[in-house]
Motif scaffolding. Structure first.
Motif, PDB file in Angstrom:
ATOM      1  N   ALA A   1       0.835  -1.208   0.000  1.00 52.65           N
ATOM      2  CA  ALA A   1       0.000   0.000   0.000  1.00 52.65           C
ATOM      3  C   ALA A   1       0.869   1.257   0.000  1.00 52.65           C
ATOM      4  O   ALA A   1       0.546   2.242  -0.680  1.00 52.65           O
ATOM      5  N   TYR A   2       1.973   1.202   0.741  1.00 51.74           N
ATOM      6  CA  TYR A   2       2.837   2.388   0.753  1.00 51.74           C
ATOM      7  C   TYR A   2       3.548   2.563  -0.595  1.00 51.74           C
ATOM      8  O   TYR A   2       3.761   3.689  -1.049  1.00 51.74           O
ATOM      9  N   PHE A   3       3.885   1.435  -1.212  1.00 49.01           N
ATOM     10  CA  PHE A   3       4.471   1.510  -2.558  1.00 49.01           C
ATOM     11  C   PHE A   3       3.476   2.169  -3.520  1.00 49.01           C
ATOM     12  O   PHE A   3       3.860   3.024  -4.338  1.00 49.01           O
ATOM     13  N   CYS A   4       2.204   1.788  -3.429  1.00 45.03           N
ATOM     14  CA  CYS A   4       1.159   2.404  -4.267  1.00 45.03           C
ATOM     15  C   CYS A   4       1.016   3.888  -3.932  1.00 45.03           C
ATOM     16  O   CYS A   4       0.875   4.728  -4.829  1.00 45.03           O
ATOM     17  N   LEU A   5       1.046   4.198  -2.635  1.00 48.54           N
ATOM     18  CA  LEU A   5       0.954   5.598  -2.209  1.00 48.54           C
ATOM     19  C   LEU A   5       2.111   6.412  -2.783  1.00 48.54           C
ATOM     20  O   LEU A   5       1.914   7.523  -3.298  1.00 48.54           O
ATOM     21  N   GLY A   6       3.315   5.843  -2.720  1.00 54.11           N
ATOM     22  CA  GLY A   6       4.482   6.538  -3.257  1.00 54.11           C
ATOM     23  C   GLY A   6       4.401   6.723  -4.762  1.00 54.11           C
ATOM     24  O   GLY A   6       4.703   7.799  -5.288  1.00 54.11           O
ATOM     25  N   GLY A   7       3.984   5.662  -5.472  1.00 53.82           N
ATOM     26  CA  GLY A   7       3.870   5.750  -6.932  1.00 53.82           C
ATOM     27  C   GLY A   7       2.832   6.774  -7.356  1.00 53.82           C
ATOM     28  O   GLY A   7       3.074   7.582  -8.265  1.00 53.82           O
ATOM     29  N   ALA A   8       1.687   6.750  -6.697  1.00 54.29           N
ATOM     30  CA  ALA A   8       0.631   7.712  -7.020  1.00 54.29           C
ATOM     31  C   ALA A   8       1.082   9.133  -6.676  1.00 54.29           C
ATOM     32  O   ALA A   8       0.787  10.081  -7.414  1.00 54.29           O
ATOM     33  N   SER A   9       1.804   9.271  -5.576  1.00 53.15           N
ATOM     34  CA  SER A   9       2.310  10.597  -5.194  1.00 53.15           C
ATOM     35  C   SER A   9       3.283  11.126  -6.237  1.00 53.15           C
ATOM     36  O   SER A   9       3.272  12.312  -6.572  1.00 53.15           O
ATOM     37  N   LEU A  10       4.139  10.238  -6.748  1.00 48.61           N
ATOM     38  CA  LEU A  10       5.102  10.656  -7.782  1.00 48.61           C
ATOM     39  C   LEU A  10       4.361  11.147  -9.026  1.00 48.61           C
ATOM     40  O   LEU A  10       4.681  12.213  -9.570  1.00 48.61           O
ATOM     41  N   LEU A  11       3.362  10.366  -9.473  1.00 49.37           N
ATOM     42  CA  LEU A  11       2.585  10.770 -10.651  1.00 49.37           C
ATOM     43  C   LEU A  11       1.854  12.086 -10.394  1.00 49.37           C
ATOM     44  O   LEU A  11       1.787  12.966 -11.254  1.00 49.37           O
ATOM     45  N   GLY A  12       1.302  12.211  -9.195  1.00 54.74           N
ATOM     46  CA  GLY A  12       0.581  13.441  -8.861  1.00 54.74           C
ATOM     47  C   GLY A  12       1.502  14.645  -8.782  1.00 54.74           C
ATOM     48  O   GLY A  12       1.144  15.746  -9.199  1.00 54.74           O
ATOM     49  N   LEU A  13       2.713  14.414  -8.267  1.00 58.54           N
ATOM     50  CA  LEU A  13       3.657  15.519  -8.088  1.00 58.54           C
ATOM     51  C   LEU A  13       4.254  15.958  -9.428  1.00 58.54           C
ATOM     52  O   LEU A  13       4.352  17.151  -9.718  1.00 58.54           O
ATOM     53  N   VAL A  14       4.624  14.975 -10.251  1.00 61.15           N
ATOM     54  CA  VAL A  14       5.310  15.306 -11.506  1.00 61.15           C
ATOM     55  C   VAL A  14       4.311  15.829 -12.544  1.00 61.15           C
ATOM     56  O   VAL A  14       4.563  16.831 -13.211  1.00 61.15           O
ATOM     57  N   PHE A  15       3.174  15.134 -12.682  1.00 62.33           N
ATOM     58  CA  PHE A  15       2.230  15.480 -13.751  1.00 62.33           C
ATOM     59  C   PHE A  15       1.037  16.289 -13.265  1.00 62.33           C
ATOM     60  O   PHE A  15       0.159  16.607 -14.062  1.00 62.33           O
ATOM     61  N   ARG A  16       1.011  16.605 -11.975  1.00 60.19           N
ATOM     62  CA  ARG A  16      -0.144  17.321 -11.390  1.00 60.19           C
ATOM     63  C   ARG A  16      -1.443  16.622 -11.775  1.00 60.19           C
ATOM     64  O   ARG A  16      -2.424  17.277 -12.114  1.00 60.19           O
ATOM     65  N   HIS A  17      -1.387  15.288 -11.755  1.00 59.01           N
ATOM     66  CA  HIS A  17      -2.552  14.527 -12.184  1.00 59.01           C
ATOM     67  C   HIS A  17      -3.483  14.330 -10.999  1.00 59.01           C
ATOM     68  O   HIS A  17      -3.132  13.688 -10.012  1.00 59.01           O
ATOM     69  N   ALA A  18      -4.684  14.885 -11.087  1.00 57.60           N
ATOM     70  CA  ALA A  18      -5.596  14.887  -9.938  1.00 57.60           C
ATOM     71  C   ALA A  18      -6.031  13.480  -9.550  1.00 57.60           C
ATOM     72  O   ALA A  18      -6.234  13.199  -8.370  1.00 57.60           O
ATOM     73  N   LEU A  19      -6.180  12.589 -10.535  1.00 57.82           N
ATOM     74  CA  LEU A  19      -6.622  11.236 -10.208  1.00 57.82           C
ATOM     75  C   LEU A  19      -5.522  10.479  -9.467  1.00 57.82           C
ATOM     76  O   LEU A  19      -5.801   9.684  -8.562  1.00 57.82           O
ATOM     77  N   ALA A  20      -4.264  10.736  -9.838  1.00 57.26           N
ATOM     78  CA  ALA A  20      -3.148  10.125  -9.114  1.00 57.26           C
ATOM     79  C   ALA A  20      -3.104  10.657  -7.688  1.00 57.26           C
ATOM     80  O   ALA A  20      -2.857   9.899  -6.735  1.00 57.26           O
ATOM     81  N   ASP A  21      -3.356  11.934  -7.526  1.00 58.97           N
ATOM     82  CA  ASP A  21      -3.390  12.521  -6.192  1.00 58.97           C
ATOM     83  C   ASP A  21      -4.531  11.923  -5.377  1.00 58.97           C
ATOM     84  O   ASP A  21      -4.371  11.616  -4.186  1.00 58.97           O
ATOM     85  N   ALA A  22      -5.679  11.722  -6.015  1.00 54.96           N
ATOM     86  CA  ALA A  22      -6.813  11.093  -5.321  1.00 54.96           C
ATOM     87  C   ALA A  22      -6.454   9.664  -4.912  1.00 54.96           C
ATOM     88  O   ALA A  22      -6.817   9.213  -3.818  1.00 54.96           O
ATOM     89  N   ALA A  23      -5.726   8.964  -5.782  1.00 52.72           N
ATOM     90  CA  ALA A  23      -5.320   7.589  -5.464  1.00 52.72           C
ATOM     91  C   ALA A  23      -4.374   7.568  -4.264  1.00 52.72           C
ATOM     92  O   ALA A  23      -4.470   6.682  -3.404  1.00 52.72           O
ATOM     93  N   ALA A  24      -3.472   8.555  -4.209  1.00 57.81           N
ATOM     94  CA  ALA A  24      -2.553   8.613  -3.070  1.00 57.81           C
ATOM     95  C   ALA A  24      -3.322   8.878  -1.780  1.00 57.81           C
ATOM     96  O   ALA A  24      -3.102   8.210  -0.761  1.00 57.81           O
TER      97      ALA A  24
END
Lengths: 48, 282
Positions: free
Chosen positions: B109-132
Motif C-alpha cells: 500500500a505504501y508503494f502504491c501511495l508513493g507511486g501515485a504521489s510521484l505521478l501526482g507531483l510530476v504530472f499534477r494529475h488529480a486522479l493520481a493525487d486522489a489515489a494517493a
C-alpha cells in the motif's frame, strides 16, 4: 480436519483473528460510507 | 472541449487548477500542454488519465476484487485451520496467516501511495493525487493489523509484546508515516499545497520500505529472515505455505477493492466541491 481448538494459545489466536475481522469490517464500512456520502453530495440538485 | 464537471474553473489567484483533462499549461504550469499530455499518456495507465474511464472501470473492478478477496480468504482460512500445529509454535502458527499478509500489504500500500504521489507531483494529475489520498487510511489500517497481530504472536513465542528491533521499529515508522501523511493533508486548507507537501513526504518515506525488508539482515532481530521469497525456495512446508500465499492474495485483492472504492469517493468529493463552487457563483 478443521482444527479450531487453539489450546492454551486460544486467547492470542482468537484475539488476533477477531481484531483482524473488526478492522476489515471498519475499513469496508468507512470506505463505502465515504464513497456514498460524497456521491450523494456530487449529484446536482434539481429545480426547487 | 469543456473541462471535467468536477474541475474548479479558476483558483483565487486567477490560475486554473491542475486537474484531469486540464492541460498543465492551461493550469498555469510550465510544461507545454502537448509535452505533458504525451508524458501522461506514456507513463500513466490509460484508465488513470481519464476520470470518467476510471469510474467506469472501477464500477465493476471493485466488486470483482472484493469477491476475489472473499473467495481467496475462504480457501486460505480453510487450509489454515486444517493445517497441523507447528512442532515448535503450536497453534500460534495460525496467526502467521493473517500477520504476514498484513505486513506485506501495508508495504504494498505504501508503494502504491508513493507511486501515485510521484505521478501526482510530476504530472499534477488529480486522479493520481486522489489515489494517493485514498491509499493512506487503508495502508495505516493494514500496518496497525501487522503490528497488533505481530504483538499477539510475539507474546506467547518471544515472551514480549514488543521489542525495539529493526523490523518492529521500521514498521512502526511506516505507521507513523501514514499518520503524518494524513495529518499533513488534513492540516492545509489549500488542496494543491496539501497534495504537493504530502506527496513529498510520501516520496521521502519510500526509503523506509527497503529498510523494513532488509532490517532482519542488517540488525540483530527476533524476527526470522526471509522464508518465502528467498534463494533456494521457501523454507516452510506446503501445508503452511499455501494458506499463507492464498491469504496474501486475499489481502492484496481486498486492498485493491477498497482502494478503488475510496478513489471513487475521492473523485465524487472533488466533484461535490466543484459543484458547490459553481452553485455559490450562480
Amino acid at each position: 480436519m478443521l482444527d479450531l481448538d487453539a489450546g492454551k494459545y486460544a486467547p492470542f489466536v482468537w484475539l488476533a483473528y477477531g481484531l483482524t475481522a473488526f478492522v476489515f469490517i471498519a475499513m469496508i464500512w468507512s470506505s463505502l460510507a465515504y464513497a456514498r456520502r460524497w456521491k450523494d453530495k456530487a449529484q446536482p440538485k434539481g429545480p426547487t | 472541449m469543456a473541462a471535467p464537471a468536477w474541475a474548479p474553473t479558476r483558483r483565487a489567484d486567477g490560475r486554473r487548477p491542475a486537474a484531469c483533462g486540464v492541460p498543465p499549461q492551461a493550469a498555469g504550469l510550465p510544461l507545454s500542454a502537448a509535452k505533458a499530455n504525451a508524458l501522461n499518456m506514456a507513463l500513466a495507465p490509460t484508465f488513470l488519465t481519464n476520470p470518467d474511464r476510471f469510474m467506469a472501470f472501477s464500477r465493476w473492478a471493485a466488486p470483482l476484487f472484493g469477491m476475489l478477496a472473499v473467495g481467496l480468504a475462504a480457501a486460505g482460512l480453510w487450509l489454515g485451520f486444517t493445517a497441523p500445529e507447528d512442532y515448535q509454535q503450536g497453534d500460534t502458527v495460525r496467526i502467521m496467516f493473517i500477520h504476514v499478509p498484513a505486513a506485506w500489504t501495508c508495504m504494498f500500500a505504501y508503494f502504491c501511495l508513493g507511486g501515485a504521489s510521484l505521478l501526482g507531483l510530476v504530472f499534477r494529475h488529480a486522479l493520481a493525487d486522489a489515489a494517493a489520498a485514498a491509499a493512506a487510511p487503508l495502508g495505516a489500517a493494514f500496518t496497525f493489523l501487522a503490528l497488533a497481530t505481530g504483538s499477539l504472536w510475539g507474546r506467547p513465542m518471544w515472551g514480549a509484546w514488543w521489542v525495539w528491533d529493526g523490523r518492529l521499529t521500521s514498521v512502526l515508522v511506516l505507521f507513523l508515516l501514514y499518520i503524518a501523511y494524513m495529518a499533513l493533508r488534513g492540516a492545509l486548507d489549500d488542496e494543491a499545497k496539501a497534495a504537493r507537501a504530502s506527496a513529498i513526504l510520501a516520496l521521502v518515506g519510500l526509503v523506509n520500505l527497503p529498510i523494513i525488508h532488509w532490517s532482519v539482515e542488517w540488525w540483530n532481530s527476533l524476527h526470522q529472515g526471509a522464508s518465502v521469497f528467498r534463494a533456494g525456495g521457501p523454507a516452510m512446508g506446503p501445508e503452511f505455505l499455501w494458506p499463507l500465499l492464498l491469504m496474501a492474495l486475499a489481502y492484496t485483492a481486498a486492498f485493491g477493492a477498497l482502494w478503488l472504492v475510496r478513489i471513487r469517493g475521492e473523485v465524487w468529493r472533488r466533484r461535490a466541491v466543484a459543484l458547490q463552487l459553481r452553485e455559490a457563483r450562480a
